[in-house]
Design an enzyme around this catalytic site. Structure first.
Site, mmCIF file in Angstrom:
data_model
loop_
_atom_site.group_PDB
_atom_site.id
_atom_site.type_symbol
_atom_site.label_atom_id
_atom_site.label_comp_id
_atom_site.label_asym_id
_atom_site.label_seq_id
_atom_site.Cartn_x
_atom_site.Cartn_y
_atom_site.Cartn_z
ATOM 1 N N SER A 171 0.831 -1.197 0.000
ATOM 2 C CA SER A 171 0.000 0.000 0.000
ATOM 3 C C SER A 171 0.863 1.244 0.000
ATOM 4 O O SER A 171 1.937 1.274 0.612
ATOM 5 C CB SER A 171 -0.910 0.030 1.240
ATOM 6 N N TYR A 222 -1.631 -0.816 10.667
ATOM 7 C CA TYR A 222 -1.622 -0.985 9.217
ATOM 8 C C TYR A 222 -0.351 -0.412 8.600
ATOM 9 O O TYR A 222 0.312 -1.068 7.796
ATOM 10 C CB TYR A 222 -2.854 -0.311 8.622
#
Length: 252
Positions: free
Chosen positions: A142, A155
């Site tokens: 990501s 995350y």
């Protein structure tokens, strides 16, 4: 570009980016081994892929946080196809987390187990098989790991670690003829926010407020096309790279 007689294992194939990747590789004539924790969605993806490719798609329902489930997915693939040529790790979750949260460690452990440890386990099990086929790995990461998001410690940490892991194993496996790359998507409209606990209204508000220099939200198909390129012979000199596809998000 074709993947005829190539066996491609895709995790997180039941929805979102993983689903799009599976369908795209079906169009490229790959033999597919699809893995997801959601049996119903996984079957739906497999049905679409089989309609496209007209060949059987192997499915394994697995909780990738469990080592035995990861091993089962690999064993099933080898039993069915006798080889693995491409491994694409798409399975991932998002959970918000602040250093002030009382449940931070619990959330952190869950996110790290899903987004990082499962990839390490899968890589450890498949690397010898990929050495035999001179195959490759594509990890879906990501762009969030570059500009860290607010209240996103678990995350962001997992994604940053995944990027470093990709680079490290690319170096380890290069002498074996195995390539390893990662893709860093920006804002992509999937079900990851709903799965984190956001309701539909909150999710829609997030996407409506999302802003990138190119003023667009990515489509899952765009990630799938890049994954296929990195897995193909066209990228035979590319390894250890982290490729942003984020409409300029990392520039902000």
């Amino acid at each position: 570009m074709s993947f005829i007689n190539k066996v491609v294992l895709v995790t997180g194939a039941g929805s979102g980016i993983g689903e799009a990747i599976a369908i795209h590789f079906a169009k490229l004539s790959a033999r597919l081994s699809l893995v997801d924790i959601d049996a119903e969605n996984l079957r739906k993806t497999a049905d679409v892929c089989e309609q496209i490719s007209r060949v059987k798609v192997l499915t394994t329902v697995a909780d990738l946080c469990k080592d035995n489930d990861v091993k089962q997915a690999v064993d099933d693939t080898v039993k069915e196809f006798g080889r693995i040529d491409v491994v694409i790790s798409c399975a991932g979750i998002y959970k918000p987390g602040s250093v002030l949260d009382s449940d931070l460690i619990e959330v952190f452990d869950h996110v790290m187990a899903t987004n990082l440890r499962s990839v390490v386990c899968l890589t450890n099990l498949t690397a010898p098989l990929l050495e035999e086929t001179k195959g490759c790995i594509v990890n879906i990461s990501s762009s969030t790991s570059i500009p860290c998001a607010i209240q996103s410690i678990p995350y962001s940490a997992a994604i940053a670690a995944l990027n470093h892991f990709t680079t490290s194993i690319a170096l380890d496996l290069s002498s074996k003829g195995v390539r390893v790359n990662s893709i860093l998507p920006g804002i992509v409209k999937t079900n990851i926010l709903q799965n984190s606990g956001m309701n539909d209204e909150e999710t829609e508000e997030f996407y409506n407020k999302a802003s990138t220099p190119l003023k667009r939200i990515l489509q899952c198909d765009e990630i799938a096309e890049l994954a296929a390129f990195l897995a193909s012979d066209k990228a035979r000199a590319m390894t250890g790279g982290s490729y942003q596809i984020d409409a300029g998000l990392a520039l902000k």
